[in-house]
Design a protein around this motif. Structure first.
Motif, PDB file in Angstrom:
ATOM      1  N   ILE A 166     -15.675  -5.035   7.503  1.00  0.00           N
ATOM      2  CA  ILE A 166     -15.676  -5.784   8.764  1.00  0.00           C
ATOM      3  C   ILE A 166     -14.871  -5.036   9.831  1.00  0.00           C
ATOM      4  CG2 ILE A 166     -16.032  -8.019   7.644  1.00  0.00           C
ATOM      5  CD1 ILE A 166     -12.960  -8.511   8.127  1.00  0.00           C
ATOM      6  N   GLY A 167     -14.429  -3.834   9.500  1.00  0.00           N
ATOM      7  CA  GLY A 167     -13.668  -3.010  10.427  1.00  0.00           C
ATOM      8  C   GLY A 167     -13.120  -1.804   9.701  1.00  0.00           C
ATOM      9  N   THR A 168     -12.298  -1.030  10.413  1.00  0.00           N
ATOM     10  CA  THR A 168     -11.650   0.125   9.791  1.00  0.00           C
ATOM     11  C   THR A 168     -10.194   0.204  10.224  1.00  0.00           C
ATOM     12  OG1 THR A 168     -12.283   1.649  11.572  1.00  0.00           O
ATOM     13  CG2 THR A 168     -13.768   1.513   9.664  1.00  0.00           C
ATOM     14  N   ILE A 169      -9.418   0.932   9.436  1.00  0.00           N
ATOM     15  CA  ILE A 169      -8.025   1.193   9.751  1.00  0.00           C
ATOM     16  C   ILE A 169      -7.738   2.624   9.305  1.00  0.00           C
ATOM     17  CG2 ILE A 169      -7.163   0.217   7.575  1.00  0.00           C
ATOM     18  CD1 ILE A 169      -4.806  -0.948   9.350  1.00  0.00           C
ATOM     19  N   SER A 170      -6.953   3.340  10.108  1.00  0.00           N
ATOM     20  CA  SER A 170      -6.691   4.740   9.772  1.00  0.00           C
ATOM     21  C   SER A 170      -5.263   5.121  10.111  1.00  0.00           C
ATOM     22  CB  SER A 170      -7.651   5.661  10.526  1.00  0.00           C
ATOM     23  OG  SER A 170      -7.400   5.601  11.922  1.00  0.00           O
ATOM     24  N   VAL A 171      -4.803   6.164   9.430  1.00  0.00           N
ATOM     25  CA  VAL A 171      -3.542   6.802   9.759  1.00  0.00           C
ATOM     26  C   VAL A 171      -3.854   8.284   9.906  1.00  0.00           C
ATOM     27  CG1 VAL A 171      -1.190   7.346   9.031  1.00  0.00           C
ATOM     28  CG2 VAL A 171      -2.192   5.111   8.464  1.00  0.00           C
TER      29      VAL A 171
ATOM     30  N   MET B 215      -0.734  -4.133   4.880  1.00  0.00           N
ATOM     31  CA  MET B 215      -1.107  -3.444   3.646  1.00  0.00           C
ATOM     32  C   MET B 215      -0.893  -1.943   3.788  1.00  0.00           C
ATOM     33  SD  MET B 215      -4.500  -5.741   2.890  1.00  0.00           S
ATOM     34  CE  MET B 215      -5.177  -4.782   1.556  1.00  0.00           C
ATOM     35  N   VAL B 216      -1.276  -1.405   4.928  1.00  0.00           N
ATOM     36  CA  VAL B 216      -1.077   0.028   5.165  1.00  0.00           C
ATOM     37  C   VAL B 216       0.415   0.337   5.212  1.00  0.00           C
ATOM     38  CG1 VAL B 216      -1.417   1.914   6.804  1.00  0.00           C
ATOM     39  CG2 VAL B 216      -3.287   0.329   6.329  1.00  0.00           C
TER      40      VAL B 216
ATOM     41  N   GLY C 152      -4.439   3.423  13.690  1.00  0.00           N
ATOM     42  CA  GLY C 152      -5.518   2.901  14.523  1.00  0.00           C
ATOM     43  C   GLY C 152      -6.341   1.927  13.709  1.00  0.00           C
ATOM     44  N   TYR C 153      -6.890   0.922  14.359  1.00  0.00           N
ATOM     45  CA  TYR C 153      -7.713  -0.042  13.637  1.00  0.00           C
ATOM     46  C   TYR C 153      -8.713  -0.684  14.591  1.00  0.00           C
ATOM     47  CZ  TYR C 153      -3.924  -2.923  15.501  1.00  0.00           C
ATOM     48  OH  TYR C 153      -2.988  -3.489  16.329  1.00  0.00           O
TER      49      TYR C 153
ATOM     50  N   ARG D  38      -9.846   3.857   6.070  1.00  0.00           N
ATOM     51  CA  ARG D  38     -10.376   2.884   5.119  1.00  0.00           C
ATOM     52  C   ARG D  38     -11.166   1.802   5.845  1.00  0.00           C
ATOM     53  NH1 ARG D  38      -8.467   6.544   2.730  1.00  0.00           N
ATOM     54  NH2 ARG D  38      -6.948   6.536   1.044  1.00  0.00           N
ATOM     55  N   ALA D  39     -12.125   1.247   5.136  1.00  0.00           N
ATOM     56  CA  ALA D  39     -12.826   0.063   5.624  1.00  0.00           C
ATOM     57  C   ALA D  39     -11.946  -1.141   5.334  1.00  0.00           C
ATOM     58  CB  ALA D  39     -14.165  -0.086   4.911  1.00  0.00           C
TER      59      ALA D  39
END
Length: 187
Positions: free
Chosen positions: A82-87, A120-121, A101-102, A73-74
């Motif tokens: 302004i960035g990303t975060i992932s699982v 949030m994640v 990861g972010y 997700r952004a």
């Protein structure tokens, strides 16, 4: 039914630096915002990738890696990435684990935004992916800011994995952090 591809957090505190923080899919129309952090050497320092040097490579990455990713997700303020975060979920005997990861544009460092995004994640991923029992993150021992993000988001520091990964031509020590589905999240 709630759309789980967008997660929002609204705080009423006036001192909150990110009252309109949300997570949503990143797509090719976000290329200009993506290039802000993807070209920044400070941002890429602890990442596996080198800073991007052209829009075409950025578009290719978004099309071929980001869009098909099962959970990336952004991180947005007012719907602007302004960035990303992932699982990333493991498979087989490791399917109970997922890796977090972010990345965040350096302009937004130190404001609690990454901590809130991680929180949030953590609040939603175990419901979205019930097979997960453990969310883990590996952080370079020199990346103190990212270590603080995880600690503030309720992750446990488990230890240092010595000479665990080769990053940009050097073997690096990494700190392992984890959050279990049964852990209480402070965020």
């Amino acid at each position: 039914m709630e759309d789980t591809s967008v997660v929002q957090l609204h705080q009423n505190k006036p001192e909150d630096e990110c009252p309109n923080l949300s997570l949503r899919p990143l797509d090719v129309s976000d290329i200009d915002a993506f290039m802000v952090w993807a070209t920044d050497e400070k941002v890429a320092r602890f990442c596996t990738w080198e800073p991007y040097t052209n829009k075409e490579d950025g578009l290719s990455f978004i099309k071929n890696t980001v869009v098909p990713h099962p959970w990336l997700r952004a991180i947005c303020i007012d719907d602007r990435p302004i960035g990303t975060i992932s699982v990333t979920s493991n498979s087989g005997n490791d399917k109970c684990r997922g890796e977090l990861g972010y990345v965040l544009a350096s302009k937004y460092w130190g404001r609690g935004i990454a901590t809130k995004a991680v929180g949030m994640v953590a609040e939603t991923i175990f419901d979205e992916w019930p097979h997960l029992e453990r969310l883990e993150a590996l952080v370079d021992v020199e990346n103190l800011g990212s270590q603080r993000v995880l600690e503030k988001a309720g992750f446990q520091r488990e230890g240092v994995l010595r000479k665990y990964v080769v990053l940009k031509g050097r073997s690096r020590d990494m700190v392992m952090f984890s959050l279990l589905s049964t852990d209480h999240c402070p965020t």
